[in-house]
Design a protein around this motif. Structure first.
Motif, PDB file in Angstrom:
ATOM      1  N   ARG A 297     -22.217  -3.054  39.091  1.00  0.00           N
ATOM      2  CA  ARG A 297     -22.637  -3.635  40.364  1.00  0.00           C
ATOM      3  C   ARG A 297     -23.607  -4.778  40.068  1.00  0.00           C
ATOM      4  O   ARG A 297     -24.565  -4.611  39.302  1.00  0.00           O
ATOM      5  CB  ARG A 297     -23.319  -2.566  41.216  1.00  0.00           C
ATOM      6  N   PHE A 298     -23.347  -5.951  40.673  1.00  0.00           N
ATOM      7  CA  PHE A 298     -24.220  -7.100  40.436  1.00  0.00           C
ATOM      8  C   PHE A 298     -24.278  -7.965  41.689  1.00  0.00           C
ATOM      9  O   PHE A 298     -23.426  -7.863  42.583  1.00  0.00           O
ATOM     10  CB  PHE A 298     -23.740  -7.920  39.231  1.00  0.00           C
ATOM     11  N   ASP A 299     -25.263  -8.837  41.712  1.00  0.00           N
ATOM     12  CA  ASP A 299     -25.478  -9.709  42.855  1.00  0.00           C
ATOM     13  C   ASP A 299     -24.762 -11.037  42.613  1.00  0.00           C
ATOM     14  O   ASP A 299     -25.076 -11.759  41.649  1.00  0.00           O
ATOM     15  CB  ASP A 299     -26.980  -9.934  43.061  1.00  0.00           C
ATOM     16  N   LEU A 300     -23.796 -11.352  43.471  1.00  0.00           N
ATOM     17  CA  LEU A 300     -23.049 -12.598  43.324  1.00  0.00           C
ATOM     18  C   LEU A 300     -23.950 -13.807  43.501  1.00  0.00           C
ATOM     19  O   LEU A 300     -23.753 -14.835  42.850  1.00  0.00           O
ATOM     20  CB  LEU A 300     -21.902 -12.638  44.342  1.00  0.00           C
ATOM     21  N   GLY A 301     -24.961 -13.678  44.370  1.00  0.00           N
ATOM     22  CA  GLY A 301     -25.867 -14.812  44.623  1.00  0.00           C
ATOM     23  C   GLY A 301     -26.569 -15.275  43.363  1.00  0.00           C
ATOM     24  O   GLY A 301     -26.693 -16.490  43.117  1.00  0.00           O
ATOM     25  N   GLU A 302     -27.023 -14.335  42.542  1.00  0.00           N
ATOM     26  CA  GLU A 302     -27.707 -14.712  41.311  1.00  0.00           C
ATOM     27  C   GLU A 302     -26.766 -15.450  40.369  1.00  0.00           C
ATOM     28  O   GLU A 302     -27.153 -16.454  39.738  1.00  0.00           O
ATOM     29  CB  GLU A 302     -28.248 -13.459  40.625  1.00  0.00           C
ATOM     30  N   VAL A 303     -25.524 -14.990  40.269  1.00  0.00           N
ATOM     31  CA  VAL A 303     -24.555 -15.634  39.385  1.00  0.00           C
ATOM     32  C   VAL A 303     -24.264 -17.051  39.867  1.00  0.00           C
ATOM     33  O   VAL A 303     -24.250 -18.006  39.067  1.00  0.00           O
ATOM     34  CB  VAL A 303     -23.254 -14.805  39.320  1.00  0.00           C
ATOM     35  N   SER A 330     -24.059 -11.329  48.251  1.00  0.00           N
ATOM     36  CA  SER A 330     -23.029 -10.293  48.276  1.00  0.00           C
ATOM     37  C   SER A 330     -23.089  -9.511  46.977  1.00  0.00           C
ATOM     38  O   SER A 330     -23.195 -10.089  45.893  1.00  0.00           O
ATOM     39  CB  SER A 330     -21.632 -10.911  48.439  1.00  0.00           C
ATOM     40  N   ALA A 331     -23.021  -8.197  47.115  1.00  0.00           N
ATOM     41  CA  ALA A 331     -22.993  -7.331  45.940  1.00  0.00           C
ATOM     42  C   ALA A 331     -21.545  -7.049  45.581  1.00  0.00           C
ATOM     43  O   ALA A 331     -20.765  -6.627  46.430  1.00  0.00           O
ATOM     44  CB  ALA A 331     -23.755  -6.040  46.213  1.00  0.00           C
ATOM     45  N   LEU A 332     -21.180  -7.309  44.338  1.00  0.00           N
ATOM     46  CA  LEU A 332     -19.820  -7.094  43.881  1.00  0.00           C
ATOM     47  C   LEU A 332     -19.789  -5.960  42.854  1.00  0.00           C
ATOM     48  O   LEU A 332     -20.801  -5.628  42.233  1.00  0.00           O
ATOM     49  CB  LEU A 332     -19.250  -8.366  43.245  1.00  0.00           C
ATOM     50  N   PHE A 333     -18.600  -5.399  42.700  1.00  0.00           N
ATOM     51  CA  PHE A 333     -18.384  -4.332  41.724  1.00  0.00           C
ATOM     52  C   PHE A 333     -17.252  -4.772  40.807  1.00  0.00           C
ATOM     53  O   PHE A 333     -16.097  -4.851  41.218  1.00  0.00           O
ATOM     54  CB  PHE A 333     -18.029  -3.019  42.425  1.00  0.00           C
ATOM     55  N   GLY A 334     -17.604  -5.116  39.572  1.00  0.00           N
ATOM     56  CA  GLY A 334     -16.613  -5.589  38.628  1.00  0.00           C
ATOM     57  C   GLY A 334     -17.275  -6.014  37.334  1.00  0.00           C
ATOM     58  O   GLY A 334     -18.330  -5.493  36.953  1.00  0.00           O
ATOM     59  N   THR A 363     -18.154 -23.329  48.750  1.00  0.00           N
ATOM     60  CA  THR A 363     -18.361 -22.508  49.946  1.00  0.00           C
ATOM     61  C   THR A 363     -18.003 -21.067  49.640  1.00  0.00           C
ATOM     62  O   THR A 363     -16.935 -20.796  49.076  1.00  0.00           O
ATOM     63  CB  THR A 363     -17.499 -23.015  51.112  1.00  0.00           C
ATOM     64  N   VAL A 364     -18.888 -20.150  50.022  1.00  0.00           N
ATOM     65  CA  VAL A 364     -18.657 -18.712  49.853  1.00  0.00           C
ATOM     66  C   VAL A 364     -18.589 -18.083  51.234  1.00  0.00           C
ATOM     67  O   VAL A 364     -19.502 -18.283  52.055  1.00  0.00           O
ATOM     68  CB  VAL A 364     -19.773 -18.054  49.020  1.00  0.00           C
TER      69      VAL A 364
END
Length: 449
Positions: A297-303, A330-334, A363-364
């Motif tokens: 689980r990670f934060d897409l915003g930081e990436v 957005s928190a993603l799982f991958g 754009t996200v």
């Protein structure tokens, strides 16, 4: 219905219907001929024969005659009833025989009385005997019990069943044999074999299987072609830096040689080879089944913020910046690193091919329960016929331009495989006002709650 089960069911139903219909028709035909035969129409002749036997030889001879002729009519049984109301052979009479026959004990001139419903004969001692026939074995099949009819029905059943079974077996096994031959051809690496020819009108499971077999053969052929092309491309890409390294090494050996410059050149080529091999290994890893065994689980915003910061730094030399819009929290799982690499490949390409003093839109947004990342540049775009191919390994729209820009043609292929590994997709389209748009889509299952 196009189902194979339905066809088999309806075919057997039709076969049974034909058998039963033919049986009934045969029954009526033979039964009517029996009824119309002279023997059937002249049944009183039995009484005449019985009368003659009784007149000349007596009751004992009549019993012998009846025993011999009791089965003279195929579907009926012959009786001779004496004055006591019993059959002279001691057989049990059918129920209601006395009432139906209307027997009379009154003698008449001579010894034959044909005016009754059942013929009567008179012995020399004045005893009255009645001759009549009854159905042999009353049953629901009636005339079907006749030997001639039974053999005819059996013959019809065998012929119809044999023809129907032969056609059914041929109908079912022909495509199976064709698919079997095709499978053997594929096993011998003949990838041009196709088995659905001639089955275009069929909609059953075997026709669908044949078309799926052809699709599999097409895919195997495409995979072999792609593998062959990939090996060619890898060989070509490896040969180019190796050739430059060989030239640099040759120059370093020639006096007077600028060893420092040539060593720097060799170092750059080695780094390029190392980067390309790493990309190839990453692409091969993504094709494996264990590509996403480790999810997090990670934060897409930081990436995205990190990628935008690096892209702005790289684009500063041409005054190209990243215009970020939409929701990034957005928190993603991958796989964090794989998704970071996939987005970075597209973003760096957009910066690389955008003109000076322009902006790259990023754009996200949420889309269809999932997440969509849109990256648009203002470069020359891609010919429409080649939009799908830019995600193939080592494919270049303009080979010389891409090589000069430092690209190996693997980045977008990695992006496509990363998105597929996460259940998403990568798609490229030309923007209406120029430039290229790349959409990266992730399904709802990749979004962490």
């Amino acid at each position: 219905m196009h189902s194979l089960f339905s066809r088999i069911f309806l075919l057997f139903l039709l076969a049974m219907t034909l058998i039963v219909g033919s049986s009934i028709a045969t029954t009526f035909t033979i039964a009517s001929r029996e009824n119309e035969s002279p023997e059937f129409q002249r049944r009183p002749s039995l009484a005449i024969q019985a009368s003659e036997v009784l007149a000349h030889d007596g009751v004992a001879a009549l019993r012998n005659w009846l025993d011999i002729n009791k089965t003279v009519i195929g579907d009926r049984e012959l009786f001779v009833v004496g004055p006591d109301g019993q059959d002279i052979l001691g057989r049990r009479l059918p129920e209601g025989a006395s009432r139906r026959l209307g027997m009379s004990r009154e003698p008449a001139p001579g010894n034959f009385r044909p005016s009754r419903a059942a013929p009567q004969i008179v012995a020399s001692d004045g005893a009255i005997y009645t001759v009549f026939t009854t159905p042999r074995r009353p049953s629901v099949f009636g005339a079907l019990s006749l030997p001639a009819i039974s053999f005819t029905i059996l013959g019809i059943a065998l012929v119809v069943s044999a023809l129907t079974s032969w056609w059914l077996a041929e109908h079912l096994t022909a495509p199976i044999r064709r698919i079997q031959a095709g499978a053997r051809a594929l096993a011998s690496e003949s990838l041009d074999v196709r088995v659905s020819a001639g089955l275009e009108e069929r909609k059953d499971e075997l026709a669908v299987l044949a078309r799926d077999f052809d699709a599999m053969a097409d895919q195997l052929r495409a995979n072999r072609g792609a593998t062959t092309q990939l090996l060619r491309d890898i060989s070509h890409e490896l040969r180019s830096p190796l050739a430059r390294m060989r030239v640099a090494l040759g120059l370093a050996r020639q006096p007077p040689a600028d060893l420092s410059r040539q060593l720097d050149r060799l170092e750059r080529e080695i780094e390029r080879l190392d980067a390309m091999i790493s990309q190839v290994l990453k692409l091969a890893h993504l094709h494996g089944t264990d590509a996403l065994q480790q999810r997090e689980r990670f934060d897409l915003g930081e990436v995205i913020e990190e990628l935008v910061r690096d892209a702005n730094f790289e684009g500063a030399v041409k005054n190209c910046r990243i215009d970020l819009q939409g929701m990034t929290e957005s928190a993603l799982f991958g796989s964090r690193e794989l998704l970071r690499s996939a987005i970075e490949n597209v973003l760096r390409n957009a910066v690389r091919y955008s003109p000076n003093d322009t902006a790259v839109q990023m754009t996200v947004s949420k889309s269809d329960g999932g997440l969509e990342i849109l990256i648009r540049d203002h470069g020359p775009g891609v010919p429409a016929a080649e939009l799908e191919r830019i995600f193939e390994p080592f494919y270049r729209v303009a080979e010389s331009r891409d090589r000069d820009s430092g690209g190996e043609g693997i980045g977008l292929a990695i992006t496509s495989q990363v998105m597929k590994a996460h259940g998403g997709s990568a798609q490229a389209v030309n923007a209406p006002n120029g430039g290229l748009e790349v959409r990266l889509r992730l399904p709802g299952t990749a979004i962490a709650d």
